[in-house]
Design a protein around this motif. Sequence first.
Motif, PDB file in Angstrom:
ATOM      1  N   VAL A 146      32.516  39.384   2.260  1.00  0.00           N
ATOM      2  CA  VAL A 146      31.876  38.056   2.200  1.00  0.00           C
ATOM      3  C   VAL A 146      32.938  36.968   2.360  1.00  0.00           C
ATOM      4  N   ARG A 147      34.097  37.172   1.756  1.00  0.00           N
ATOM      5  CA  ARG A 147      35.160  36.150   1.885  1.00  0.00           C
ATOM      6  C   ARG A 147      35.672  36.076   3.329  1.00  0.00           C
ATOM      7  N   ARG A 148      35.738  37.237   4.005  1.00  0.00           N
ATOM      8  CA  ARG A 148      36.165  37.230   5.423  1.00  0.00           C
ATOM      9  C   ARG A 148      35.149  36.470   6.284  1.00  0.00           C
ATOM     10  N   GLU A 149      33.864  36.727   6.008  1.00  0.00           N
ATOM     11  CA  GLU A 149      32.820  36.123   6.848  1.00  0.00           C
ATOM     12  C   GLU A 149      32.560  34.656   6.522  1.00  0.00           C
ATOM     13  N   HIS A 150      32.792  34.275   5.258  1.00  0.00           N
ATOM     14  CA  HIS A 150      32.516  32.891   4.822  1.00  0.00           C
ATOM     15  C   HIS A 150      33.712  32.409   3.992  1.00  0.00           C
ATOM     16  N   PRO A 151      34.791  31.956   4.644  1.00  0.00           N
ATOM     17  CA  PRO A 151      35.996  31.602   3.885  1.00  0.00           C
ATOM     18  C   PRO A 151      35.747  30.552   2.790  1.00  0.00           C
ATOM     19  N   GLU A 152      34.705  29.741   2.945  1.00  0.00           N
ATOM     20  CA  GLU A 152      34.444  28.682   1.964  1.00  0.00           C
ATOM     21  C   GLU A 152      33.550  29.155   0.805  1.00  0.00           C
ATOM     22  N   VAL A 153      33.157  30.431   0.809  1.00  0.00           N
ATOM     23  CA  VAL A 153      32.137  30.903  -0.145  1.00  0.00           C
ATOM     24  C   VAL A 153      32.588  30.836  -1.609  1.00  0.00           C
ATOM     25  N   LYS A 154      31.625  30.602  -2.487  1.00  0.00           N
ATOM     26  CA  LYS A 154      31.837  30.742  -3.936  1.00  0.00           C
ATOM     27  C   LYS A 154      31.087  31.998  -4.354  1.00  0.00           C
ATOM     28  N   ILE A 155      31.750  32.842  -5.116  1.00  0.00           N
ATOM     29  CA  ILE A 155      31.108  34.099  -5.517  1.00  0.00           C
ATOM     30  C   ILE A 155      30.918  34.119  -7.035  1.00  0.00           C
ATOM     31  N   VAL A 156      29.657  34.288  -7.450  1.00  0.00           N
ATOM     32  CA  VAL A 156      29.361  34.337  -8.887  1.00  0.00           C
ATOM     33  C   VAL A 156      28.599  35.642  -9.166  1.00  0.00           C
ATOM     34  N   VAL A 157      29.038  36.347 -10.217  1.00  0.00           N
ATOM     35  CA  VAL A 157      28.445  37.665 -10.505  1.00  0.00           C
ATOM     36  C   VAL A 157      28.115  37.801 -11.998  1.00  0.00           C
ATOM     37  N   HIS A 158      27.276  38.786 -12.278  1.00  0.00           N
ATOM     38  CA  HIS A 158      26.935  39.099 -13.678  1.00  0.00           C
ATOM     39  C   HIS A 158      28.007  40.045 -14.232  1.00  0.00           C
ATOM     40  N   PRO A 159      28.379  39.912 -15.514  1.00  0.00           N
ATOM     41  CA  PRO A 159      29.442  40.785 -16.066  1.00  0.00           C
ATOM     42  C   PRO A 159      29.027  42.241 -16.286  1.00  0.00           C
ATOM     43  N   TYR A 175      25.798  27.592 -12.613  1.00  0.00           N
ATOM     44  CA  TYR A 175      26.893  27.608 -11.624  1.00  0.00           C
ATOM     45  C   TYR A 175      26.355  27.169 -10.248  1.00  0.00           C
ATOM     46  N   ILE A 176      25.207  27.723  -9.874  1.00  0.00           N
ATOM     47  CA  ILE A 176      24.614  27.381  -8.567  1.00  0.00           C
ATOM     48  C   ILE A 176      24.232  25.892  -8.557  1.00  0.00           C
ATOM     49  N   GLU A 177      23.626  25.437  -9.642  1.00  0.00           N
ATOM     50  CA  GLU A 177      23.215  24.022  -9.764  1.00  0.00           C
ATOM     51  C   GLU A 177      24.405  23.086  -9.587  1.00  0.00           C
ATOM     52  N   ALA A 178      25.565  23.523 -10.092  1.00  0.00           N
ATOM     53  CA  ALA A 178      26.748  22.649 -10.075  1.00  0.00           C
ATOM     54  C   ALA A 178      27.417  22.566  -8.702  1.00  0.00           C
ATOM     55  N   VAL A 183      28.146  27.336   0.183  1.00  0.00           N
ATOM     56  CA  VAL A 183      27.746  28.720   0.472  1.00  0.00           C
ATOM     57  C   VAL A 183      28.044  29.532  -0.793  1.00  0.00           C
ATOM     58  N   ILE A 184      27.020  30.195  -1.327  1.00  0.00           N
ATOM     59  CA  ILE A 184      27.194  30.900  -2.613  1.00  0.00           C
ATOM     60  C   ILE A 184      26.667  32.338  -2.503  1.00  0.00           C
ATOM     61  N   ALA A 185      27.540  33.291  -2.805  1.00  0.00           N
ATOM     62  CA  ALA A 185      27.119  34.704  -2.824  1.00  0.00           C
ATOM     63  C   ALA A 185      26.952  35.107  -4.288  1.00  0.00           C
ATOM     64  N   VAL A 186      25.840  35.764  -4.584  1.00  0.00           N
ATOM     65  CA  VAL A 186      25.506  36.053  -5.975  1.00  0.00           C
ATOM     66  C   VAL A 186      25.394  37.562  -6.205  1.00  0.00           C
ATOM     67  N   GLY A 187      26.132  38.046  -7.194  1.00  0.00           N
ATOM     68  CA  GLY A 187      26.093  39.472  -7.524  1.00  0.00           C
ATOM     69  C   GLY A 187      25.210  39.715  -8.717  1.00  0.00           C
ATOM     70  N   THR A 188      23.919  39.693  -8.483  1.00  0.00           N
ATOM     71  CA  THR A 188      22.976  40.067  -9.550  1.00  0.00           C
ATOM     72  C   THR A 188      21.647  40.467  -8.918  1.00  0.00           C
ATOM     73  N   GLU A 189      20.616  40.531  -9.747  1.00  0.00           N
ATOM     74  CA  GLU A 189      19.317  41.068  -9.341  1.00  0.00           C
ATOM     75  C   GLU A 189      18.701  40.248  -8.195  1.00  0.00           C
ATOM     76  N   ILE A 190      18.128  40.960  -7.241  1.00  0.00           N
ATOM     77  CA  ILE A 190      17.693  40.331  -5.994  1.00  0.00           C
ATOM     78  C   ILE A 190      16.573  39.284  -6.148  1.00  0.00           C
ATOM     79  N   ASN A 191      15.641  39.508  -7.076  1.00  0.00           N
ATOM     80  CA  ASN A 191      14.549  38.531  -7.220  1.00  0.00           C
ATOM     81  C   ASN A 191      15.060  37.191  -7.724  1.00  0.00           C
ATOM     82  N   MET A 192      16.061  37.262  -8.594  1.00  0.00           N
ATOM     83  CA  MET A 192      16.631  36.012  -9.081  1.00  0.00           C
ATOM     84  C   MET A 192      17.381  35.307  -7.945  1.00  0.00           C
TER      85      MET A 192
END
Length: 359
Positions: free
Chosen positions: A237-250, A272-275, A281-290
């Motif tokens: 994701v970082r290669r494809e979108h150098p400007e991306v912010k990545i937020v994940v669940h612990p 985090y997304i709201e802010a 561009v935001i990539a999110v590592g959690t459940e797909i419906n959310m």
Amino acid sequence: MYYALPQKYREADTAELKDRILQVKERLGDRAIILTHHYQRPEVVELGDAVGDSYGLSKIAASRKDVEFIFFCGVHFMAESADILSGDHQTVYLPNPLAGCPMADMADMADVMEAWKVLEQFGGDKRIMPISYMNSAAGLKAFTGEHGGLICTSSNADAAYRYGFARKEKLFFFPDQHLGYNTGLKYGLMPEEMVIWDFSRDEGGLTEQQLAKAKVILWKGHCHVHINFTAEHVDQVRREHPEVKIVVHPECPPEVVQKADANGSTSFIVKYIEAQKPGSVIAVGTEINMVHRMAMTYTDRTIFELSGKTCPACANMYRTTLNDLAYCLENFETMKPIRVSDRIRGNALLALQRMLEVS
Ligand code: 13P
Ligand code: SF4
């Protein structure tokens, strides 16, 4: 457990279901509240009175002593916790009673008791504090309370570690090894200070020396949704979108959490997304419906699921449909509520109250 919706509820269309739900809400007024977890289907969230992470929803359940009925659109352990935290005059319903959490099921009480027997040789209560993730059965919460420990969620696990280490030398953390490990690193522990108790092996597959040296003993449980994410997904994701912010669940594996820009509970991810600024561009590592709901809500940002291919769905969260909610609201008097037995309620409440105090 056998559970099948009557045909008229299975066949009703969305408009009719929404209408019926709204009518019962109107009729019950202030007597009822519908709580929805962030992973619920968007149409369920839309009809709820509150949406939140498991900590936020448990706080609502503990504080809204004015309502008689709590309809919890989430999974079983959440409704159980709501029952423990609410008063005797309140009743909790899980609109789809089959919605469980496979991770919670990984900590079977018999296995935990066997592990504790071994840990008693290393000081038991005197030196070791059990910390149980909210994603656990009420019986395990009671065990935790009885042995001086507390519950935590992904939003307060670090506070629970501070509470634990201020009082004891070692922590026994269950059931999610990843949340436990990620929290340990954040607390400043070295990887070699944490060991994994493999409940499928004798003595957890650990030597006496390993147990004597360990500061944290982690139960070998995991969330099948979050272990889909890998460090390679982050790199790609970082290669494809150098400007991306990545937020994940612990609950994601440590190498993913470490490579992400931020990690936290589902409510943290929403904030985090709201802010982020429009256009982000935001990539999110959690459940797909959310993730989909976030993409539909913040249309001025590009929001997508981090792996791009594994479809990280929580089938149990997805189980609750508008059909289930309509049926539950119209027939709750004939449904079995979620009720934790008096035998375990007291100690489980103790462990949950400790969590509310430290957070
Ligand atoms: P939160 O406490 O972050 O809402 O997480 C609950 C959960 O089940 C994550 O898989
Ligand atoms: Fe359990 Fe994972 Fe589903 Fe959360 S996402 S409820 S931890 S199975």
